[in-house]
Design an enzyme around this catalytic site. Sequence first.
Site, PDB file in Angstrom:
ATOM      1  N   LYS A  82       2.885   6.136  -2.635  1.00  0.00           N
ATOM      2  CA  LYS A  82       3.995   6.732  -3.326  1.00  0.00           C
ATOM      3  C   LYS A  82       3.914   6.927  -4.674  1.00  0.00           C
ATOM      4  O   LYS A  82       4.139   7.940  -5.203  1.00  0.00           O
ATOM      5  CB  LYS A  82       5.174   6.062  -2.852  1.00  0.00           C
ATOM      6  CG  LYS A  82       5.803   6.466  -1.193  1.00  0.00           C
ATOM      7  CD  LYS A  82       6.037   7.783  -0.858  1.00  0.00           C
ATOM      8  CE  LYS A  82       6.824   8.095   0.314  1.00  0.00           C
ATOM      9  NZ  LYS A  82       6.894   9.507   0.825  1.00  0.00           N
ATOM     10  N   THR A 117       0.672  -1.151  -0.105  1.00  0.00           N
ATOM     11  CA  THR A 117      -0.117   0.167   0.074  1.00  0.00           C
ATOM     12  C   THR A 117       0.932   1.229   0.007  1.00  0.00           C
ATOM     13  O   THR A 117       0.477   2.350  -0.742  1.00  0.00           O
ATOM     14  CB  THR A 117      -1.089  -0.048   1.245  1.00  0.00           C
ATOM     15  OG1 THR A 117      -1.800  -1.198   1.037  1.00  0.00           O
ATOM     16  CG2 THR A 117      -1.649   1.217   1.248  1.00  0.00           C
ATOM     17  N   TYR A 118       1.940   1.312   0.905  1.00  0.00           N
ATOM     18  CA  TYR A 118       2.980   2.467   0.975  1.00  0.00           C
ATOM     19  C   TYR A 118       3.611   2.530  -0.392  1.00  0.00           C
ATOM     20  O   TYR A 118       3.572   3.802  -0.915  1.00  0.00           O
ATOM     21  CB  TYR A 118       3.927   2.070   1.930  1.00  0.00           C
ATOM     22  CG  TYR A 118       4.878   2.827   1.960  1.00  0.00           C
ATOM     23  CD1 TYR A 118       5.127   4.249   2.298  1.00  0.00           C
ATOM     24  CD2 TYR A 118       6.300   2.593   1.197  1.00  0.00           C
ATOM     25  CE1 TYR A 118       6.286   4.935   2.225  1.00  0.00           C
ATOM     26  CE2 TYR A 118       7.435   3.245   1.274  1.00  0.00           C
ATOM     27  CZ  TYR A 118       7.475   4.633   1.561  1.00  0.00           C
ATOM     28  OH  TYR A 118       8.603   5.340   1.694  1.00  0.00           O
ATOM     29  N   GLN A 119       3.754   1.597  -1.245  1.00  0.00           N
ATOM     30  CA  GLN A 119       4.616   1.666  -2.581  1.00  0.00           C
ATOM     31  C   GLN A 119       3.441   2.248  -3.712  1.00  0.00           C
ATOM     32  O   GLN A 119       3.973   3.126  -4.492  1.00  0.00           O
ATOM     33  CB  GLN A 119       5.220   0.256  -3.055  1.00  0.00           C
ATOM     34  CG  GLN A 119       6.333  -0.161  -2.206  1.00  0.00           C
ATOM     35  CD  GLN A 119       7.699   0.870  -2.224  1.00  0.00           C
ATOM     36  OE1 GLN A 119       7.535   2.042  -2.163  1.00  0.00           O
ATOM     37  NE2 GLN A 119       8.736   0.124  -2.855  1.00  0.00           N
TER      38      GLN A 119
END
Length: 223
Positions: free
Chosen positions: A138, A133-135
Amino acid sequence: MRTVIAGGHGQIALRLERQLAARGDEVAGLVRNPEHAEDLRAAGAEPVVCDLESASVEEVAAHLEGADAVVFAAGAGPGSGAARKETVDRAAAVLFADAAERAGVRRYIIVSSMGADASLTEPPEGMDPVFATYQRAKGEADDAVRARDGLDWTVLRPGRLTNEPGTGKVLLGERTGRAEVTREDVAAVLGALLHAPGTAGLTLELINGSTPVEEAVGAVAGA
């Protein structure tokens, strides 16, 4: 030169603030927690209390008035859940870009992540779902910034961050391969990018290497 940094109490941001102040630049950092203000002052930066998860575009733009450049170095941080990856790593970066445009600040540098990918709808085998989810967040933030004609943007994607002492030498380019980079060296590259308008419109990966920072930034600016 006046630079405003989102995520002003982050590990990279504090290093960047010290470096900019040491060379005589004016620097301010946005912080969510007023208790962090003294740490920014110690780094030579003006603390500005502003929560990007709740502030309006107009509120943030008011803090950016008169700036020559902005750096988005905020992040939800380790241990945060998927929801804050969306509200900080994606939405706050977009809000900060909206505010920069409204305030007439063209130079916008965003600290992203190596492997950031807006198309990452499912985590690859072995990848933690929250990290996926972070990637994705971003990657979506990067895409939103790169789509703007009103910003002279640069996207910086460091490799795995460490707290080792800075080396002053890096590998910077469109593709570097995966490796480590010190936070001190990331900050040094950010400082050099701020003074390198020829890097606008570039998405760059960064790891430690053998080229002095100013030389590495000069090379990509002139490519």
